[in-house]
Scaffold this motif. Structure first.
Motif, PDB file in Angstrom:
ATOM      1  N   THR A 179     -60.210  -6.952 -34.600  1.00 60.27           N
ATOM      2  CA  THR A 179     -61.206  -6.071 -35.223  1.00 60.27           C
ATOM      3  C   THR A 179     -60.543  -4.732 -35.539  1.00 60.27           C
ATOM      4  O   THR A 179     -59.471  -4.421 -35.003  1.00 60.27           O
ATOM      5  N   LEU A 180     -61.181  -3.954 -36.382  1.00 53.66           N
ATOM      6  CA  LEU A 180     -60.595  -2.650 -36.715  1.00 53.66           C
ATOM      7  C   LEU A 180     -60.621  -1.717 -35.506  1.00 53.66           C
ATOM      8  O   LEU A 180     -59.802  -0.792 -35.401  1.00 53.66           O
ATOM      9  N   VAL A 181     -61.533  -1.950 -34.570  1.00 49.82           N
ATOM     10  CA  VAL A 181     -61.580  -1.145 -33.348  1.00 49.82           C
ATOM     11  C   VAL A 181     -60.340  -1.382 -32.507  1.00 49.82           C
ATOM     12  O   VAL A 181     -59.711  -0.441 -32.000  1.00 49.82           O
ATOM     13  N   THR A 182     -59.957  -2.650 -32.353  1.00 47.58           N
ATOM     14  CA  THR A 182     -58.770  -2.950 -31.552  1.00 47.58           C
ATOM     15  C   THR A 182     -57.479  -2.589 -32.285  1.00 47.58           C
ATOM     16  O   THR A 182     -56.514  -2.150 -31.665  1.00 47.58           O
ATOM     17  N   GLU A 183     -57.465  -2.748 -33.615  1.00 46.65           N
ATOM     18  CA  GLU A 183     -56.244  -2.451 -34.365  1.00 46.65           C
ATOM     19  C   GLU A 183     -55.908  -0.969 -34.358  1.00 46.65           C
ATOM     20  O   GLU A 183     -54.745  -0.581 -34.247  1.00 46.65           O
ATOM     21  N   TRP A 184     -56.944  -0.125 -34.472  1.00 49.94           N
ATOM     22  CA  TRP A 184     -56.706   1.324 -34.544  1.00 49.94           C
ATOM     23  C   TRP A 184     -57.165   2.051 -33.281  1.00 49.94           C
ATOM     24  O   TRP A 184     -57.253   3.282 -33.268  1.00 49.94           O
ATOM     25  N   ASP A 185     -57.447   1.293 -32.204  1.00 52.00           N
ATOM     26  CA  ASP A 185     -57.832   1.865 -30.907  1.00 52.00           C
ATOM     27  C   ASP A 185     -58.981   2.869 -31.042  1.00 52.00           C
ATOM     28  O   ASP A 185     -58.902   4.023 -30.603  1.00 52.00           O
ATOM     29  N   LEU A 186     -60.075   2.412 -31.661  1.00 52.22           N
ATOM     30  CA  LEU A 186     -61.244   3.273 -31.832  1.00 52.22           C
ATOM     31  C   LEU A 186     -62.134   3.189 -30.595  1.00 52.22           C
ATOM     32  O   LEU A 186     -63.269   2.687 -30.622  1.00 52.22           O
TER      33      LEU A 186
ATOM     34  N   PHE B 283     -64.379 -16.962 -38.647  1.00 46.65           N
ATOM     35  CA  PHE B 283     -63.183 -16.114 -38.706  1.00 46.65           C
ATOM     36  C   PHE B 283     -62.924 -15.386 -37.387  1.00 46.65           C
ATOM     37  O   PHE B 283     -62.127 -14.452 -37.351  1.00 46.65           O
ATOM     38  N   ARG B 284     -63.565 -15.849 -36.306  1.00 42.90           N
ATOM     39  CA  ARG B 284     -63.473 -15.135 -35.036  1.00 42.90           C
ATOM     40  C   ARG B 284     -62.059 -15.110 -34.462  1.00 42.90           C
ATOM     41  O   ARG B 284     -61.721 -14.206 -33.679  1.00 42.90           O
ATOM     42  N   ASN B 285     -61.228 -16.084 -34.810  1.00 40.72           N
ATOM     43  CA  ASN B 285     -59.866 -16.149 -34.281  1.00 40.72           C
ATOM     44  C   ASN B 285     -58.828 -15.619 -35.265  1.00 40.72           C
ATOM     45  O   ASN B 285     -57.625 -15.830 -35.084  1.00 40.72           O
ATOM     46  N   LEU B 286     -59.296 -14.951 -36.316  1.00 40.75           N
ATOM     47  CA  LEU B 286     -58.395 -14.387 -37.318  1.00 40.75           C
ATOM     48  C   LEU B 286     -58.603 -12.877 -37.403  1.00 40.75           C
ATOM     49  O   LEU B 286     -59.578 -12.342 -36.879  1.00 40.75           O
ATOM     50  N   SER B 287     -57.705 -12.211 -38.070  1.00 39.74           N
ATOM     51  CA  SER B 287     -57.822 -10.771 -38.271  1.00 39.74           C
ATOM     52  C   SER B 287     -59.095 -10.441 -39.048  1.00 39.74           C
ATOM     53  O   SER B 287     -59.543 -11.214 -39.908  1.00 39.74           O
ATOM     54  N   TRP B 288     -59.645  -9.282 -38.767  1.00 40.89           N
ATOM     55  CA  TRP B 288     -60.851  -8.829 -39.453  1.00 40.89           C
ATOM     56  C   TRP B 288     -60.627  -8.725 -40.956  1.00 40.89           C
ATOM     57  O   TRP B 288     -61.573  -8.811 -41.746  1.00 40.89           O
ATOM     58  N   ARG B 289     -59.374  -8.579 -41.369  1.00 38.27           N
ATOM     59  CA  ARG B 289     -59.059  -8.432 -42.790  1.00 38.27           C
ATOM     60  C   ARG B 289     -59.372  -9.719 -43.566  1.00 38.27           C
ATOM     61  O   ARG B 289     -59.771  -9.658 -44.733  1.00 38.27           O
ATOM     62  N   TYR B 290     -59.208 -10.864 -42.940  1.00 39.55           N
ATOM     63  CA  TYR B 290     -59.522 -12.127 -43.615  1.00 39.55           C
ATOM     64  C   TYR B 290     -61.031 -12.266 -43.833  1.00 39.55           C
ATOM     65  O   TYR B 290     -61.473 -12.753 -44.875  1.00 39.55           O
ATOM     66  N   LEU B 291     -61.811 -11.854 -42.849  1.00 38.59           N
ATOM     67  CA  LEU B 291     -63.265 -11.883 -43.008  1.00 38.59           C
ATOM     68  C   LEU B 291     -63.692 -10.931 -44.123  1.00 38.59           C
ATOM     69  O   LEU B 291     -64.541 -11.276 -44.952  1.00 38.59           O
ATOM     70  N   GLN B 292     -63.064  -9.759 -44.185  1.00 36.65           N
ATOM     71  CA  GLN B 292     -63.398  -8.783 -45.227  1.00 36.65           C
ATOM     72  C   GLN B 292     -63.084  -9.337 -46.611  1.00 36.65           C
ATOM     73  O   GLN B 292     -63.872  -9.184 -47.553  1.00 36.65           O
TER      74      GLN B 292
END
Length: 595
Positions: free
Chosen positions: A114-121, A239-248
């Motif tokens: 998720t973008l939260v985990t990728e950018w440590d939000l 898409f739960r096991n893929l990067s959030w970017r693929y879902l987007q």
């Protein structure tokens, strides 16, 4: 073709559910699905999983500052969510220091999930995740104010398609955002173009259908919106096991057909006639007649004959007829013709029989009146009614998005919770369909707000008493879903109700500024979760109180069921004066109601 012909009569003569109208309505309804995607996608792409400080080392923790006296002492690190406690590893363990997560954070999912985990939000950056949703709503406010006025000036189709293509490009670009700053800017732009496309689409649907079928279009719109937000749950799961970017990227691709939408969708005939573009309107009507198997000349003949049934007449009533058993109703037809009806409930006097009628004067070319947002503030009655609408939109937006965005914080599986929150919108669409043309727009909106206010009150009390667990916690969840049902029905009803309260060339601006005000509530909604962590009953109590206040204010608005859409400010004022609230029809008195 006459520019003053009643557009509704054209659609009726063509067959209100003909092939042409069904095709155009289908194109409009399909566009609703991606609108829902991008507005609520943060439930999954910005999901915040459990986290804690990442493991670290003594050298990373102390660097060159290790006390020589403790050089041979081992240390024990206790990892919390946002801090690390450092103890001496001795019998009498001593807390040496507490520091931030110097080595980052650890999550039970891959870093790019998720973008939260990728950018440590998280921790001191946690509010950035909620702020990204606020930026979308802020963009919507900007888009509602700008694009809807453009649609009144340049046409519904042009602005809708431009917004849809821009939404496709922006949502796809978000998947490639290299950092949070770029992501945030693109989310703001996405909100603006999403709203510009969505509101003009709503007006296209409204102006495509005649009076008696208009509510069906709104209910179908709610059904397609609900389908969009329901599809988010299975897509997020896939898409739960893929990067959030693929879902987007997958969500963005649902708008790829926007590239050819301009050649598939037709402009609003009502807007074309209101703006004197007769030839373009004629071309569309001829196309519709051909698709529906109707003769164009016969359609125009029938529509024109019905449009001219009620001609402008002047009724002169002698002074002796002025008694409380004689009432006069002044109303206006779609093409601007004014007529007066005299109804006597007792025997008329000799003088009263002497009523003269002045025949309608020869028609003159239609005068095209153009309005803008400033027009709303210049006319007192329109402004006061708009204030009530704006408050109702704000409440609907705040409560609706607060309930949707906090679904993942409920106990249980986040995909199931979101699905339940979304699925209750289907019964809301059915109930709206059953009620809106029977009891009217205003009463339907009031009823939904009553349901939402009472349900959220009960849910808040139960959640406070049980902390969300056990039987009482389950009851709280059920009433939370009922509250979502109520606010969904109200939000959908107000989408139909609002444009019906404005004249043709002010309609898009009217719904646009209403939607802009609503974004204030939408911008506050993402912070309902953090508020709940401090004050459990806070969000629910505020939402319930706001809904119940809306119930009272809505009683002052006029009912629009069964009335033709007004074309000019003059028609609107006359209609407002005679139909505000529960007021009975009474003689219209001319007065200066401009600021």
């Amino acid at each position: 073709m006459d520019a003053q012909i009643d557009t509704d009569e054209i659609w009726i003569a063509l067959g209100q559910w003909g092939r042409f109208q069904c095709t155009q309505l289908a194109l409009i309804l399909i566009s609703i699905i991606p609108l829902a995607f991008h507005l609520l996608s943060t439930v999954f792409i910005a999901y915040r999983p459990p986290f804690q400080c990442n493991e670290t080392t003594v050298s990373t923790m102390f660097g060159e500052d290790i006390d020589p006296m403790h050089g041979n002492i081992s240390y024990n690190f206790v990892y919390n969510k946002c801090s690390i406690d450092v103890y001496t590893d001795e019998a009498n363990s001593t807390l040496l220091k507490t520091t931030e997560c110097v080595s980052g954070y650890s999550y039970p999912v891959p870093k790019d999930r998720t973008l939260v985990t990728e950018w440590d939000l998280v921790c001191d950056r946690a509010e950035l995740a909620e702020f990204s949703q606020t930026l979308v709503i802020l963009g919507q406010a900007f888009g509602a104010a700008i694009f809807t006025s453009l649609a009144d000036r340049f046409g519904r189709r042009t602005v809708h398609v431009l917004g849809h293509i821009s939404m496709f490009a922006t949502s796809f670009a978000i998947a490639w955002a290299p950092n949070y700053t770029v992501f945030a800017v693109l989310r703001f732009i996405l909100g603006a173009v999403q709203q510009g496309s969505g509101l003009t689409m709503a007006i296209l649907s409204l102006e495509l259908l005649p009076l008696k079928a208009r509510y069906i279009g709104e209910c179908l719109g709610l059904a397609f919106w609900t389908t969009g937000i329901n599809l988010l749950s299975p897509m997020g799961y896939l898409f739960r096991n893929l990067s959030w970017r693929y879902l987007q990227m997958a969500l963005a691709l649902f708008s790829c057909y926007s590239l050819v939408e301009y050649w598939l969708m037709e402009e609003s005939v009502r807007w074309l006639l209101a703006n004197g573009r007769i030839k373009q309107a004629e071309r569309i009507i001829r196309k519709a007649a051909k698709m529906n198997g109707k003769d164009y000349d016969e359609v125009i003949k029938v529509a024109k004959s019905k449009s001219t049934k009620e001609k402008e007449i002047e009724v002169v009533v002698p002074g002796d007829c002025d008694n409380d058993k004689t009432t006069m109703e002044i109303s206006r037809h779609e093409n601007g013709a004014k007529y007066a009806l005299i109804e006597n409930h007792s025997e008329t006097t000799k003088d009263c029989e002497d009523i003269s009628y002045e025949k309608e004067q020869p028609s003159t070319p239609a005068v095209i009146k153009r309005y803008n947002v400033v027009t709303i503030f210049r006319h007192k009655v329109i402004f006061l009614n708009s204030m009530i609408l704006w408050y109702t939109w704000l409440v609907n937006s705040l409560v609706y998005y607060a309930l949707s965005l906090t679904s993942s914080a409920l106990s249980g599986d986040r995909f199931v919770n979101y699905f339940l929150i979304a699925i209750v919108e289907y019964p809301a669409a059915v109930m709206e369909l059953l009620l809106i043309n029977r009891i009217g727009r205003r009463k339907t909106c009031i009823l939904f707000h009553v349901i939402a206010g009472i349900a959220l009150t009960v849910s808040t009390i139960c959640r406070t008493l049980s902390d969300g667990v056990g039987t009482i916690g389950a009851i709280s969840l059920v009433f939370n879903l009922v509250g979502k049902f109520g606010i969904t029905g109200s939000f959908s009803t107000i989408f139909l109700y609002t444009p019906e309260l404005y004249p043709t060339n002010l309609r898009n601006a009217g719904i646009g500024i209403s939607s802009s005000v609503a974004r204030i509530g939408g911008m506050l909604a993402p912070f309902a979760g953090p508020l709940m962590s401090y004050i459990t009953w806070g969000p629910g109590a505020i939402s319930a109180a706001l809904c119940l206040l809306a119930v009272y204010l809505l009683t002052f608005l006029p009912e629009t069921k069964g009335y033709e859409l007004p074309t000019t400010i003059e028609e609107l004022k006359t209609w407002y004066k005679t139909h505000a609230g529960d007021k009975k029809v009474k003689p219209v008195e001319e007065e200066n109601d401009t600021f």
